[in-house]
Scaffold this active site. Structure first.
Site, PDB file in Angstrom:
ATOM      1  N   HIS A 184      -0.493  38.010 -22.635  1.00 50.83           N
ATOM      2  CA  HIS A 184      -0.104  38.790 -23.812  1.00 50.83           C
ATOM      3  C   HIS A 184       0.393  40.183 -23.470  1.00 50.83           C
ATOM      4  O   HIS A 184       0.789  40.935 -24.353  1.00 50.83           O
ATOM      5  CB  HIS A 184      -1.298  38.894 -24.762  1.00 50.83           C
ATOM      6  CG  HIS A 184      -2.468  39.633 -24.178  1.00 50.83           C
ATOM      7  ND1 HIS A 184      -3.136  39.187 -23.074  1.00 50.83           N
ATOM      8  CD2 HIS A 184      -3.078  40.785 -24.539  1.00 50.83           C
ATOM      9  CE1 HIS A 184      -4.120  40.025 -22.783  1.00 50.83           C
ATOM     10  NE2 HIS A 184      -4.102  41.008 -23.646  1.00 50.83           N
ATOM     11  N   CYS A 185       0.376  40.556 -22.194  1.00 53.32           N
ATOM     12  CA  CYS A 185       0.716  41.945 -21.831  1.00 53.32           C
ATOM     13  C   CYS A 185       1.887  42.069 -20.868  1.00 53.32           C
ATOM     14  O   CYS A 185       2.929  42.614 -21.216  1.00 53.32           O
ATOM     15  CB  CYS A 185      -0.508  42.628 -21.215  1.00 53.32           C
ATOM     16  SG  CYS A 185      -1.794  43.053 -22.399  1.00 53.32           S
ATOM     17  N   ILE A 186       1.723  41.594 -19.649  1.00 58.24           N
ATOM     18  CA  ILE A 186       2.665  41.923 -18.576  1.00 58.24           C
ATOM     19  C   ILE A 186       4.095  41.460 -18.856  1.00 58.24           C
ATOM     20  O   ILE A 186       5.044  42.197 -18.590  1.00 58.24           O
ATOM     21  CB  ILE A 186       2.153  41.383 -17.223  1.00 58.24           C
ATOM     22  CG1 ILE A 186       0.773  41.979 -16.919  1.00 58.24           C
ATOM     23  CG2 ILE A 186       3.118  41.764 -16.109  1.00 58.24           C
ATOM     24  CD1 ILE A 186       0.142  41.421 -15.684  1.00 58.24           C
ATOM     25  N   ILE A 207       5.545  41.187 -21.661  1.00 55.76           N
ATOM     26  CA  ILE A 207       6.037  41.701 -22.936  1.00 55.76           C
ATOM     27  C   ILE A 207       6.048  43.226 -23.003  1.00 55.76           C
ATOM     28  O   ILE A 207       7.054  43.852 -23.346  1.00 55.76           O
ATOM     29  CB  ILE A 207       5.184  41.135 -24.096  1.00 55.76           C
ATOM     30  CG1 ILE A 207       5.402  39.623 -24.191  1.00 55.76           C
ATOM     31  CG2 ILE A 207       5.523  41.815 -25.417  1.00 55.76           C
ATOM     32  CD1 ILE A 207       4.506  38.936 -25.195  1.00 55.76           C
ATOM     33  N   ASP A 208       4.920  43.837 -22.683  1.00 55.50           N
ATOM     34  CA  ASP A 208       4.739  45.272 -22.943  1.00 55.50           C
ATOM     35  C   ASP A 208       5.815  46.159 -22.317  1.00 55.50           C
ATOM     36  O   ASP A 208       6.324  47.076 -22.985  1.00 55.50           O
ATOM     37  CB  ASP A 208       3.350  45.721 -22.474  1.00 55.50           C
ATOM     38  CG  ASP A 208       2.233  45.037 -23.250  1.00 55.50           C
ATOM     39  OD1 ASP A 208       2.550  44.378 -24.254  1.00 55.50           O
ATOM     40  OD2 ASP A 208       1.073  45.145 -22.845  1.00 55.50           O
TER      41      ASP A 208
END
Length: 438
Positions: free
Chosen positions: A274-276, A278-279
């Site tokens: 959910h992070c790498i 996308i963010d």
């Protein structure tokens, strides 16, 4: 007594009522930590199935046990609802909603905007609000604050308090969890920081104050951009080593013996979670509005998103060596979660690997002890029930997620051909011609 001191006192004596908006991988563990520290917590989520499970004392998140939920629900410290009017009775709200990307690569801020509009309806004096959802620098001030102030005479830092504190959840970890991972927090005003820092400090072991919400927002993006770029670099290294006929895994282990100036990253079939993936693209998108191109981010994203195709090319090449075509071959994908030993499918490279294999005519099955079924872009699959039989019959087994529960010695002895994208087989796989490594 002013609102600032009154709210600080409520946090210190645990009389403040807390709401957590969004009960997913971030929100539910946070709600549990607040409740376990003695606060009365109400989880709010529009998905009624989540609400019903929590109120029955059941968990649906790997990092939170049924026992924890049941104990807190029975004690009256934790409850859940889909009724957002509960916000009118709250002293504090943590926002933990998703911030995905659209197909175009632009940020999807619809969840944050929806929450801001809802909070606007129930904004009242003595309310502390912390946004935890990862987003671009300026979101807390430009989107949340602006909407809260649009139709209200309440003043931020005096009547209500707003801050940003980025989540740092790494699903499946037991060493660093919500309670002991240092928590960065930045307020819109000095009073906002003072109030929200007091609140979080009652439940979390170490809170790190910074000078503004923008600094906190940027710090989160730096953390994940650092990882994304370094993974992109080592993924490109894997491609280069493949061209040069050099073992990338041996190269990495050799470099890792240096005790300074080097940090070990590993290649793989792509990025997930959910992070790498996308963010960093939130930052890239924001900079475009300032006529600046975030070149490192865009290049790393290009390399990382190309890795599932590279993994499929390794399967195709391995089959060619056995005079077989990928079209019509039976391919077993081992592991679908985005990383080992968790039940999280979000942005998993396995999804793209399966799609590309099927596009090339392969007969694809998969196995994952944590992911019972997959529905993605028209593909519907169930995890196979008889792994041993499938290992024997598959023309090629490709290891995409290296779950620790797999018996790799058995896989090695049973499968006809293996493409190991995670070096799960180690030196044993290196010595066998039927094993092709990334």
């Amino acid at each position: 007594m002013n609102q600032t001191q009154e709210l600080i006192n409520k946090f210190k004596d645990r009389s403040a009522q807390i709401a957590v908006l969004g009960l997913g991988y971030v929100g539910l563990p946070l709600a549990v930590v607040f409740a376990e520290s003695g606060f009365k917590v109400t989880g709010i989520d529009p998905i009624t199935s989540k609400v019903e499970k929590i109120n029955r004392g059941k968990s649906y998140v790997l990092d939170v046990s049924d026992k924890q939920i049941s104990k807190l629900v029975k004690s009256g410290l934790l409850s859940a609802t889909s009724d957002f009017s509960a916000l009118s009775k709250m002293d504090a709200v943590s926002i933990c909603v998703p911030t995905p990307l659209r197909k175009t690569g632009d940020p999807d801020l619809s969840y944050i905007l929806s929450v801001a509009e809802t909070l606007q309806k129930y904004l009242h004096p003595g309310l502390a609000i912390v946004l935890e959802s990862t987003t671009y620098p300026g979101t807390t001030r430009e989107l949340i604050l602006q909407r809260l102030c649009d139709e209200s005479e309440l003043k931020v830092g005096e009547d209500f308090f707003l801050a940003f504190s980025p989540e740092r959840v790494d699903p499946g970890r037991t060493d660093w969890t919500t309670i002991n991972t240092p928590k960065v927090i930045g307020g819109i005003t000095e009073n906002c920081l003072k109030v929200t820092q007091t609140w979080y400090s009652q439940a979390l072991e170490h809170v790190v104050p910074v000078s503004s919400a923008e600094v906190a927002e940027m710090a989160k993006l730096l953390e994940n951009t650092f990882r994304m770029i370094n993974i992109g670099m080592v993924n490109e290294l894997a491609i280069m080593c493949d061209r040069l006929g050099v073992d990338v895994w041996e190269v990495i282990e050799a470099a890792a013996t240096k005790p300074f100036g080097y940090m070990k990253f590993l290649p793989g079939p792509g990025l997930g979670g959910h992070c790498i993936p996308i963010d960093p693209l939130y930052l890239s998108w924001k900079l475009k509005s300032l006529n600046y191109s975030a070149r490192f981010i865009e290049l790393a994203s290009e390399i990382n998103t190309g890795m599932p195709r590279f993994a499929v090319s390794k399967v195709q090449d391995a089959l060619n060596m056995q005079k077989k075509s990928l079209n019509g071959s039976k391919i077993l994908v081992l592991g679908a979660a985005y990383k080992p030993d968790i039940d999280d499918l979000r942005e998993s490279p396995a999804l793209d690997v399966i799609i590309y294999l099927k596009q090339k005519g392969a007969i694809v099955s998969y196995h994952d002890p944590f992911i019972p079924s997959i529905e993605h872009e028209g593909i519907k699959l169930k995890s196979i029930s008889n792994l041993d039989e499938e290992l024997k019959s598959a023309d090629c087994v490709t290891i995409i997620t290296n779950h620790s529960s797999y018996d790799y010695d058995h896989i090695l002895s049973t499968a006809k051909l293996i493409v190991d994208t995670r070096n799960a087989l180690g030196d044993k796989g290196k010595k066998l011609s039927k094993v092709v490594r990334l």
